[in-house]
Design a protein around this motif. Sequence first.
Motif, PDB file in Angstrom:
ATOM      1  N   LYS A   1      -3.844 -74.921 -61.193  1.00 23.47           N
ATOM      2  CA  LYS A   1      -4.100 -76.008 -62.134  1.00 23.47           C
ATOM      3  C   LYS A   1      -5.068 -77.022 -61.528  1.00 23.47           C
TER       4      LYS A   1
ATOM      5  N   SER B   1       1.023 -72.069 -58.807  1.00 22.70           N
ATOM      6  CA  SER B   1       0.608 -72.483 -60.154  1.00 22.70           C
ATOM      7  C   SER B   1       0.011 -73.893 -60.122  1.00 22.70           C
ATOM      8  N   GLN B   2       0.554 -74.769 -59.302  1.00 21.39           N
ATOM      9  CA  GLN B   2      -0.004 -76.112 -59.173  1.00 21.39           C
ATOM     10  C   GLN B   2      -1.394 -76.051 -58.539  1.00 21.39           C
TER      11      GLN B   2
END
Length: 99
Positions: free
Chosen positions: A43, A39-40
């Motif tokens: 992003k 998820s990082q």
Amino acid sequence: MKRLIDLFRNKYFLATVAFAMWMLFFDKNDMMSQYEYRSQANKLQEEKEYFEKETEQVKKDLNELNTNLNTAEKFAREKYFMKKDNEDVFVIIREEKKD
């Protein structure tokens, strides 16, 4: 039922289950960590795309400012509130209503 008991007594099965449990939950690269890293990374990829678009827009504006004198004057007046000697500048700031 006997097959199930025999399966749990098998040392290779127990070693495989223990290894899988260790890798899924206790290792420093467990499933939750991998999810957070993914998820990082997504992003950061979105931010990279945003900044690449912004960079292209700034390059386009810079090229236009360098080639067109009228655009440079308009930019200086709007962004930096510059004026000619015989002009007055009024800056109007609109405030949003607070509820």
